[in-house]
Design a protein around this motif. Structure first.
Motif, PDB file in Angstrom:
ATOM      1  N   THR A 165      -4.493  -3.205   0.950  1.00 46.11           N
ATOM      2  CA  THR A 165      -3.924  -4.517   0.630  1.00 46.11           C
ATOM      3  C   THR A 165      -4.554  -5.581   1.507  1.00 46.11           C
ATOM      4  OG1 THR A 165      -1.804  -3.572  -0.049  1.00 46.11           O
ATOM      5  CG2 THR A 165      -1.813  -5.889   0.580  1.00 46.11           C
ATOM      6  N   LEU A 197      -3.244  -5.815  -4.052  1.00 49.40           N
ATOM      7  CA  LEU A 197      -3.529  -4.389  -3.896  1.00 49.40           C
ATOM      8  C   LEU A 197      -4.876  -4.104  -4.550  1.00 49.40           C
ATOM      9  CD1 LEU A 197      -2.301  -1.606  -2.942  1.00 49.40           C
ATOM     10  CD2 LEU A 197      -1.619  -1.301  -5.334  1.00 49.40           C
ATOM     11  N   THR A 255       0.822  -1.211   0.000  1.00 46.86           N
ATOM     12  CA  THR A 255       0.000   0.000   0.000  1.00 46.86           C
ATOM     13  C   THR A 255       0.855   1.259   0.000  1.00 46.86           C
ATOM     14  OG1 THR A 255      -1.689  -1.212   1.242  1.00 46.86           O
ATOM     15  CG2 THR A 255      -1.908   1.173   1.124  1.00 46.86           C
TER      16      THR A 255
END
Length: 409
Positions: A279, A370, A158
Motif C-alpha cells: 500500500t 493497494l 495490506t
C-alpha cells in the motif's frame, strides 16, 4: 534559483549531522523568513525512502512558493535512526538556529521524541516518514500534522487484503521499536477480526540487523500461510531477498510487505518483487499531476524516483507555507500551534495527493492505494512497477477519529 543534481549531491555529501541549504540570503529580512528543518536518514536503513530525495522534494515546494513575498530557508540533518541524535538536532535548530518547522522525521522512535520537543518549544512538526499512529493518538499534539501514511492504514489495506485472499494464519518478523510493534499489533488485530490467527512473532534488533536467516527459519517453522514483514527500507529488502534464497515463497508461503516503497521494489528488481502486495498513498504514474511532480524530482535525483514519503515532504511543506502566508509570517513564527490550526482550517491540494484535509487530531486525509508489483513482462520500462488493485477513499483509509484517543478530537 536553479537547482541541479550536482549541487544537490554536493551539499548532501558534505552533510554529516547537519547541513544548510540557503534559499536566499535573508539576514536583513529575518522577520519575513520561514526556516524549515529536515530530520532524515542520510546514511542508514531508510536513506532511500528519506535522504536526498526528501531534500529535493522539499526544495521543490520552496521553489513553487517563491515570489509570494516570503523568504524560505532549509537546513537538514542525519538522525542516524537514533532518538537522542534527532532530539539534539531539533533542540539545536529550534533554540539556536531559528527553525520554525521540522519536516519528515522518519523512524517512529525518533519522531515521537522530536514530537515532544516541538510541543515544548511551540514549533511545527510535519511528519511524513514515520508510521506510528501514536502521533495522532495518545501522543497527539496541537503542533503536529501526520501527513503521509501510518500503521493503521497499512494494516487495514495490506493486511486486510491478504486475509481476504486466503492468508488466514500469520507469523510476524518485526523491527524491535515503536513502529514495528504498532504495525504488528494493528495488523494482527485485522487478521483476528477477519477470522484469522497469529501463530507467533520474532523481534529483530533495529537498527543494524542485516542477516534475517534465523528469523525466517522461525517463521517458516510456524507453518503460517503469511509471513508479515513489520519493518521497512533495507530491512524489508533483505528479508525478501533472503526468503527467496531459502525458497520460502516457492513452498506456498506468502510474504506480506506491510510497509514498502517503490525504491524498495527498484532495489529488489521485478524478478524478485513480482506479485508482492503493498500500500502507498502516492505513486508517480497515478495521473498527470503525480507524473508532473515525479518528473520535477527526477530531474534532480534521476536514480531515485520519489515515493510517498518524499511526496509527503513536498505536500506538507507547501501547505505549511500557504498557511504561513495566509496568517502572516510573524504570527506563524510566534506560535507553531496557531500555524497548525490554520493548516487544519485550510483545504489541501497539490500534485501528489490531490484535494484533502487535516483532521482535528492532526491526521492528514487522502486516499490509500493497494498495489500489486508487476511481473517483468508486464512492465513498460524503468519504474513502471505497480498494478492498482483497489482504492480506499480518504474518509475510510485512516483510523476513525473517535478510536485514536487524541485529546484534541
Amino acid at each position: 534559483m536553479t537547482i541541479d543534481r550536482r549541487s544537490l549531491l554536493k551539499t548532501a555529501a558534505a552533510a554529516s549531522t547537519a547541513g544548510a541549504l540557503p534559499w536566499r540570503s535573508a539576514k536583513a529580512q529575518a522577520a519575513n523568513t520561514i526556516k524549515l528543518g529536515l530530520i532524515i536518514d542520510m546514511s542508514g536503513t531508510y536513506r532511500d525512502i528519506t535522504g536526498p530525495t526528501s531534500i529535493a522534494a522539499t526544495r521543490l515546494a520552496m521553489q513553487e512558493f517563491a515570489g509570494r513575498g516570503i523568504n524560505v530557508e532549509l537546513v537538514y540533518g542525519d538522525h542516524q535512526n537514533k532518538p537522542d541524535v534527532g532530539v539534539a538536532l531539533a533542540r539545536q535548530w529550534l533554540d539556536r538556529d531559528g527553525v520554525d518547522a521540522l519536516i519528515d522525521v522518519g523512524t517512529s522512535s525518533v519522531a515521537l521524541a522530536v514530537n515532544e520537543v516541538c510541543r515544548e518549544k511551540n514549533k511545527v512538526h510535519l511528519n511524513s516518514s514515520a508510521a506510528s499512529t501514536d502521533l495522532t493518538g495518545a501522543r497527539c499534539s496541537p503542533n503536529t500534522v501526520h501527513w503521509t501514511y501510518d500503521t493503521w492504514m497499512l494494516a487495514n489495506s495490506t493486511g486486510g487484503a491478504m486475509v481476504r485472499a486466503g492468508g488466514d494464519s500469520w507469523f510476524f518478523i518485526t523491527a524491535d521499536y515503536a513502529f514495528g510493534h504498532t504495525l504488528e499489533q494493528q495488523t494482527g488485530g485485522f487478521v483476528r477480526a477477519a477470522g484469522g490467527r497469529v501463530l507467533g512473532s520474532v523481534r529483530t534488533p533495529f537498527p543494524g540487523t542485516t542477516d534475517f536467516s534465523s528469523f525466517l527459519v522461525q517463521a517458516q517453522a510456524s507453518r503460517a500461510k503469511v509471513i508479515g514483514l513489520a519493518n521497512a527500507g533495507a530491512d524489508t529488502i533483505n528479508c525478501i531477498k533472503q526468503a527467496a534464497e531459502f525458497g520460502i515463497t516457492r513452498r506456498g508461503t506468502k510474504l506480506a510487505s506491510l510497509l514498502m516503497f517503490i525504491s524498495d521494489v527498484h532495489a529488489l528488481s521485478l524478478q524478485a518483487a513480482q506479485g508482492l502486495v503493498l500500500t502507498e498513498t502516492y505513486y508517480w504514474d497515478l495521473n498527470d499531476r503525480t507524473r508532473r511532480f515525479a518528473e520535477k524530482v527526477r530531474a534532480i535525483t534521476p536514480t531515485n524516483l520519489p515515493g510517498m514519503g518524499h511526496a509527503g515532504c513536498y505536500s506538507a511543506a507547501l501547505h505549511y507555507l500557504k498557511a504561513a502566508s495566509d496568517m502572516g509570517v510573524a504570527a506563524a513564527k510566534a506560535s507553531g500551534a496557531a500555524a497548525v490550526a490554520r493548516m487544519k482550517a485550510m483545504p489541501t491540494d497539490d500534485d501528489c495527493f490531490g484535494p484533502g484535509s487535516i483532521r482535528a487530531d492532526g491526521r492528514k486525509l487522502h486516499p490509500a492505494y493497494l498495489f500489486e508489483v508487476k511481473k517483468p513482462e508486464e512492465s513498460r520500462g524503468a519504474w513502471d512497477y505497480y498494478k492498482l488493485l483497489q482504492t480506499t477513499a480518504a474518509d475510510q483509509a485512516f483510523r476513525p477519529l473517535a478510536e485514536g484517543g487524541c485529546t484534541l478530537a
